[in-house]
Design an enzyme around this catalytic site. Structure first.
Site, mmCIF file in Angstrom:
data_model
loop_
_atom_site.group_PDB
_atom_site.id
_atom_site.type_symbol
_atom_site.label_atom_id
_atom_site.label_comp_id
_atom_site.label_asym_id
_atom_site.label_seq_id
_atom_site.Cartn_x
_atom_site.Cartn_y
_atom_site.Cartn_z
ATOM 1 N N LYS A 73 0.839 -1.210 0.000
ATOM 2 C CA LYS A 73 0.000 0.000 0.000
ATOM 3 C C LYS A 73 0.874 1.261 0.000
ATOM 4 O O LYS A 73 0.614 2.213 -0.734
ATOM 5 C CB LYS A 73 -0.930 -0.017 1.227
ATOM 6 C CG LYS A 73 -2.010 -1.088 1.116
ATOM 7 C CD LYS A 73 -2.728 -1.341 2.431
ATOM 8 C CE LYS A 73 -3.706 -2.511 2.279
ATOM 9 N NZ LYS A 73 -4.401 -2.856 3.540
ATOM 10 N N GLN A 87 -4.087 -1.532 9.740
ATOM 11 C CA GLN A 87 -4.047 -2.865 9.145
ATOM 12 C C GLN A 87 -4.621 -3.896 10.124
ATOM 13 O O GLN A 87 -4.205 -3.968 11.274
ATOM 14 C CB GLN A 87 -2.596 -3.217 8.769
ATOM 15 C CG GLN A 87 -2.442 -4.531 8.033
ATOM 16 C CD GLN A 87 -3.122 -4.532 6.660
ATOM 17 O OE1 GLN A 87 -3.065 -3.551 5.924
ATOM 18 N NE2 GLN A 87 -3.791 -5.631 6.329
ATOM 19 N N ASP A 91 -10.816 2.962 4.622
ATOM 20 C CA ASP A 91 -11.252 1.565 4.516
ATOM 21 C C ASP A 91 -12.777 1.459 4.556
ATOM 22 O O ASP A 91 -13.334 0.401 4.257
ATOM 23 C CB ASP A 91 -10.663 0.735 5.670
ATOM 24 C CG ASP A 91 -9.341 0.072 5.291
ATOM 25 O OD1 ASP A 91 -9.140 -0.191 4.085
ATOM 26 O OD2 ASP A 91 -8.530 -0.195 6.185
#
Ligand code: NDP
Length: 326
Positions: A68, A112, A135
């Site tokens: 990412k 994460q 997200d």
């Protein structure tokens, strides 16, 4: 004709599902993001910034976060990798998230998952500023999605929609069936398909007579976490099948059973690095029943990262109320 019979006939006639190339669509999306990043910089002096937070050194999480961060930099975004020790407390993590919330130059925050068991994941996700929640997991954003309000949608489901739309697959009026009801894939994907006028069914581990339900779908999406679970009997002949699963196969006999004619190169991969990847769909059977199929790897996976980049740019634009919002 049953799917099994169809598979046998299709196999005899050497019919193969068309593969939907997720890497190709992901590259298109990333090119569009790079253009938008450069425009934001030239016209507004803004360089969108993504902050990625990782707790512990789980090897899979490290690969995902590095990917990412690397992709952000390649597209011209700014990125920060906050790597915290496995012993980090919940309070310390919350403190960092709050600090990132306060820093105006940070547009997107991603934590994460999974987090170490001692940390309350839901509390951490709730602490992220919804405007920076790239997200799309914050309860406010989950609510907005279900109310059809403008929102940053979770990356994997949003990527699946891009894949379907950019391949000209009709969603409106289609029967869509999702196997899996997780908060990160199944449920948000159901909302996105419903918004596009599909007739949506969500299946899970308590669904009775699963093959009967799934084999009615024009679009079948598998997000289960079980290697090769979706077989010919689950698939309507000619359907579009989207395979979200990522599972490791380490056994040569399993690879032979799953990949049929393409097993040799998978077996070579097992010999080379100890495993090969397979989705939640049985690839050999699906190839002879489905009309279109996403491969693993190279299907849904690359789209998730591309959509994270897209979401970060969208967050930057919306937070700064800049024009040309998409
Ligand atoms: P979860 O484990 O959170 O959810 C799995 C779902 O599958 C649950 O709803 C479960 O039902 C259902 N399920 C399990 N067994 C069965 C069964 N026998 N019959 C019907 N349904 C069943 O998984 P995720 O959604 O997080 O991930 C799913 C897969 O997608 C994994 O392989 C994961 O690695 C992959 N993934 C890939 C991504 C990508 O970028 N390509 C991103 C995210 C995930 P119940 O709710 O009843 O337990």
């Amino acid at each position: 004709m049953t799917a099994q019979k169809f598979a046998e006939q299709a196999s005899a006639e050497n019919q193969r599902a068309e593969l939907l190339d997720g890497s190709l669509v992901a590259e298109q999306i990333k090119r569009e993001v790079a253009v938008e990043v450069s425009r934001l910089q030239q016209e507004h002096g803004v360089r969108p910034c993504l902050a990625a937070v990782q707790v512990g050194d789980d090897p899979a999480s490290s690969v995902y976060v590095q990917n990412k961060v690397r992709t952000s930099e390649a597209l011209g975004l700014r990125s920060e990798h906050h790597a915290l020790a496995a012993e980090t407390t919940e309070e310390e993590l919350l403190e960092l998230v709050e600090k990132l919330n306060r820093r105006d130059e940070v547009d997107g925050i991603l934590v994460q998952l999974p987090l170490p068991p001692a940390i309350d994941e839901a509390r951490v996700l709730r602490t992220i500023d919804p405007a920076k929640d790239v997200d799309g997991f914050h309860p406010v954003n989950v609510g907005k999605l279900s109310l059809c309000q403008p929102v940053i949608a979770p990356c994997t489901p949003a990527g699946i929609i891009e894949l379907l739309e950019r391949n000209g697959i009709q969603i409106s009026g289609a029967r869509a069936c999702i196997v899996g009801r997780s908060h990160i894939v199944g449920r948000p994907l159901a909302q996105l398909l419903l918004q596009r006028d599909a007739t949506v069914t969500i299946c899970h581990s308590r669904t009775k007579d699963l093959p009967r339900v799934t084999s009615e779908a024009d679009i079948l999406i598998a997000a289960i976490g079980r290697a090769g679970f979706v077989r010919a009997e689950h698939i309507k002949p000619g359907a579009t099948v989207v395979d979200v699963g990522i599972n490791k196969v380490t056994d040569e006999a399993d690879a032979r059973e799953l990949f049929g004619a393409e097993a040799e190169k998978r077996i070579a991969a097992i010999a080379r690095r100890g495993f090969t990847l397979v989705g939640d769909v049985h690839p050999a059977e699906a190839r002879s029943v489905a009309g279109k199929l996403t491969p693993v790897p190279g299907g849904v996976g690359p789209l998730t990262v591309a959509m994270l980049m897209h979401n970060t740019v969208t967050a930057a634009r919306r937070r700064r109320t800049l024009n040309s919002d998409k």
